[in-house]
Design an enzyme around this catalytic site. Structure first.
Site, PDB file in Angstrom:
ATOM      1  N   ASP A 129       2.852  11.869   8.072  1.00 26.41           N
ATOM      2  CA  ASP A 129       1.447  11.629   7.732  1.00 26.41           C
ATOM      3  C   ASP A 129       0.610  10.997   8.863  1.00 26.41           C
ATOM      4  OD1 ASP A 129       3.093  11.846   5.529  1.00 26.41           O
ATOM      5  OD2 ASP A 129       2.360  10.052   4.534  1.00 26.41           O
ATOM      6  N   ARG A 252       2.063   3.609  -3.714  1.00 25.70           N
ATOM      7  CA  ARG A 252       1.968   3.696  -2.252  1.00 25.70           C
ATOM      8  C   ARG A 252       0.661   4.320  -1.742  1.00 25.70           C
ATOM      9  NH1 ARG A 252       6.193   6.982  -3.914  1.00 25.70           N
ATOM     10  NH2 ARG A 252       5.979   9.221  -3.527  1.00 25.70           N
TER      11      ARG A 252
HETATM   12  N1  DQQ Z   1       4.957   9.761   3.447  1.00 24.73           N
HETATM   13  C1  DQQ Z   1       4.572  10.108   2.115  1.00 24.73           C
HETATM   14  C2  DQQ Z   1       3.838   8.887   1.670  1.00 24.73           C
HETATM   15  C3  DQQ Z   1       4.650   7.810   2.241  1.00 24.73           C
HETATM   16  C4  DQQ Z   1       5.046   8.349   3.556  1.00 24.73           C
HETATM   17  C5  DQQ Z   1       3.738  11.341   2.077  1.00 24.73           C
HETATM   18  C6  DQQ Z   1       6.453   8.003   3.959  1.00 24.73           C
HETATM   19  O1  DQQ Z   1       3.720   8.784   0.286  1.00 24.73           O
HETATM   20  O2  DQQ Z   1       3.920   6.591   2.363  1.00 24.73           O
HETATM   21  O3  DQQ Z   1       4.205  12.310   2.952  1.00 24.73           O
HETATM   22  O4  DQQ Z   1       6.746   8.547   5.215  1.00 24.73           O
END
Ligand code: DQQ
Length: 641
Positions: A129, A252
């Site tokens: 991300d 999150r």
């Molecule tokens: N990637 C996810 C998120 C998290 C992160 C989405 C963990 O929800 O915070 O791709 O690498």
């Protein structure tokens, strides 16, 4: 008149040598490509074989467990398909769904070709991300989920790069590493908020020593450093624990905070779910260290599962300029975007925000988050926008993962890209969708231009365009809409995904371009339109990518992606395509819809990659303009102080 055959060059020698179209030369009308009966038979066999494969893939997809809620509850991997390391952690499945997984011998030359030249990617290893993008003291900052140790997901830290123009980048040292009990299992996704007094607050999710998802605060150690190289985690982290009723690992990805209209507090939203309902929780804070959970939720949609990486921002209804997240403009709609963990797709909807009740309501219930529009109908996830106060625009980043196997990623030593940053604003003509368009700066990479005018592509034919090399391109094409008054009804049940892709023979489609095609059209990735016409006279236009013949490699699975795109009365059909080695990013109708593909040809690479126009409709298609630029490479390298 030659018999028209489906455009499907699988495994064949090219029976018809062609004369490539030269740029700036008005071409003659092409004649349909004739193929011998034996070729047709092998094509049909190949199509049957492919469909069988597709059915197997679909059966396997439908058996795929929907949500892996906690590591403890995880079902045993099914014997017939491999589970990649990242999937239980919320990262897309990348391994081939075919089992036993066929192997393919990738040469170094093939793998080296896949590295992109003007898309952002780290020097090596895994990225996912985009995090906390912002503009500060003359520099654009991009942070990103990064594994410093390997080309697969794990040990998630924040990588950091800076740019003056969103195209050329300098890699900086890691911004944050998992070194505290509250983020030792990963410094996960977060967002930046720029305060009116010049301070910057980064709020991010930490995965604790017990894999509980908590929210933490970090701030730049030195605000007078334009590169924001050092970050300090707040001593009293975490600032937020999962609230009552929320599972410990369903909490999150905090958004950028927005200022309350009364100027007394900030709000931000965090993704979660209750049972299978995706939700956006809202918190209020005055100091970013203490938070109050608002009653109710900003929004929820049943059966959409966990909402990751929520984004929430205003777009102007009167202008295409971008708005700050805290904007006080009144002529606005609010965009709510959620990344659906179950589907690994980014959905958005337009609606209105009621600050007093901290709720958001979609304009159209049938186009709600998770059931309506997507930012991108291809490989695309976990996106995030930021307001670029320097140029007054809102910019969207998206994570593009691989579609090859994890083994191949380890071999090539890297995995994942970011899209070209896209400007995002409300489509003032439809008022019901966003426009996404590559930032203007990308044009600076344009070099040699090839222009072709008024090409008519006969029904059932292909036309090569004489452009070499054709691995880094910016393509702009406009075509006449195929009205065909003689046709009363055409393919009303068309669907990009379930119909026959680019090899289909339809009435008003498919037609478009073949990218990364070799001379024999054995390998090709199609970017195309397909028009359906109801007996009422209404047209419906589909925009699709067909990756299913993009590579001869046997350890990949290719799909046909796409959906309908609005085409207003009097408009031509248009596509812009950014081609950069293993990525093809397309924008239809001025950015009303986009599709991103990751493809890994084995022969149509380096000097052997070609571009063709194709038309598998039963009517001729005419281009009104076609401009193609070869693109320079961006300078993306480490910063040396
Ligand atoms: N990637 C996810 C998120 C998290 C992160 C989405 C963990 O929800 O915070 O791709 O690498």
């Amino acid at each position: 008149m030659a018999e028209i055959q489906p455009l499907n060059g699988l495994g064949q020698e090219n029976p018809h040598p062609y004369t490539p179209l030269l740029a700036d030369r008005r071409p003659t009308v092409s004649s349909p490509q004739r193929r011998p009966i034996q070729v047709l038979a092998s094509v049909l066999l190949a199509v049957v074989g492919l469909s069988g494969l597709l059915v197997i893939c679909k059966i396997q997809s439908s058996r795929q467990p929907l949500v892996l809620e906690k590591k403890d509850d995880r079902p045993e991997p099914l014997a017939f398909w491999p589970v990649s390391r990242g999937k239980p952690e919320g990262v897309s499945e990348k391994a081939s769904l075919i089992w036993p997984s066929p192997s393919f011998t990738w040469t170094n030359a093939m793998l080296a070709w896949q590295r992109t030249s003007y898309h952002f990617q780290p020097e090596k290893n895994w990225m996912n991300d985009p995090n906390g993008p912002l503009f500060y003291m003359g520099w654009y900052h991009l942070f990103y989920q990064y594994n410093p140790d390997s080309a697969v997901w794990g040990n998630i830290t924040w990588g950091h790069a800076v740019s003056k123009d969103l195209i050329h980048w300098l890699y900086l040292d890691l911004a944050m590493v998992p070194d505290q009990w509250y983020d030792i299992n990963g410094v996960w996704t977060g967002s930046a908020t720029l305060l009116p007094d010049g301070r910057i607050v980064m709020i991010y999710t930490g995965s604790t020593n017990e894999s509980v998802q908590v929210q933490n605060v970090a701030v730049p150690a030195n605000l007078s450093d334009p590169l924001l190289r050092d970050w300090v985690k707040y001593e009293a982290n975490p600032v937020l624990l999962p609230p009552r009723g929320i599972l410990y690992d369903d909490f999150r990805d905090p958004t950028t905070a927005w200022f309350a209209k009364d100027g007394k507090a900030w709000y931000l939203t965090i993704g979660s779910k209750v049972n299978t309902t995706g939700i956006a929780l809202v918190y209020k804070t005055t100091d970013f260290y203490n938070y109050e959970l608002m009653e109710g939720v900003l929004h929820s949609v049943p059966e959409t599962g966990m909402w990751e990486c929520i984004d929430f921002y205003p777009v102007s209804t009167t202008s295409t300029v971008g708005l700050d997240t805290s904007s006080n403009e009144t002529d606005v709609k609010y965009v709510l975007k959620a990344s659906l963990d179950d589907l690994k797709k980014d959905f958005y909807a337009l609606g209105s925000y009621d600050e007093a009740n901290q709720t958001w309501t979609p304009d159209d219930l049938e186009m709600d988050v998770g059931i309506g529009m997507r930012y991108d109908y291809g490989k695309y996830y976990a996106s995030k926008t930021f307001y670029d106060q320097y140029k007054g625009r809102r910019i969207l980043w998206g994570w593009i993962s691989e579609t090859d196997s994890e083994e191949t990623d380890l071999e090539k030593g890297w995995a994942s890209l970011q899209t070209i940053p896209r400007v995002v604003y409300l489509d003032l003509k439809t008022n019901s969708n966003l426009i996404q368009w590559p930032v203007e700066e990308v044009k600076r990479l344009r070099r040699t231009e090839f222009s072709f005018e008024n090409i008519t592509v006969a029904a059932g034919s292909v036309l090569p365009l004489n452009i070499t090399p054709a691995t880094q391109l910016d393509i702009n094409i406009e075509m006449e809409f195929p009205y065909s008054e003689n046709i009363t009804e055409a393919d009303v049940t068309y669907n990009c995904t379930t119909s026959g892709g680019a090899a289909d023979r339809g009435i008003l489609g498919p037609f478009g371009l073949l990218i990364f095609a070799d001379d024999n059209l054995v390998e090709q990735t199609a970017v195309f339109f397909y028009v359906a016409k109801a007996s009422t006279g209404d047209f419906r236009t589909y925009f699709c990518h067909d990756d299913s013949r993009s590579s001869k490699a046997t350890d990949l699975v290719g799909y046909t992606y796409g959906n309908t795109v609005p085409v207003l009365s009097g408009e031509k059909l248009s596509i812009r395509i950014l081609v950069d080695h293993s990525i093809i990013e397309s924008f239809a109708q001025g950015g009303r819809m986009s599709i991103t593909s990751r493809v890994y040809p084995t022969e149509a690479i380096y000097g052997a990659a070609r571009v063709f126009l194709f038309n598998n409709a039963s009517v001729p298609i005419t281009t009104t303009s076609l401009n193609i630029w070869q693109m320079d490479s961006a300078h993306i390298h480490p910063f040396f102080s």
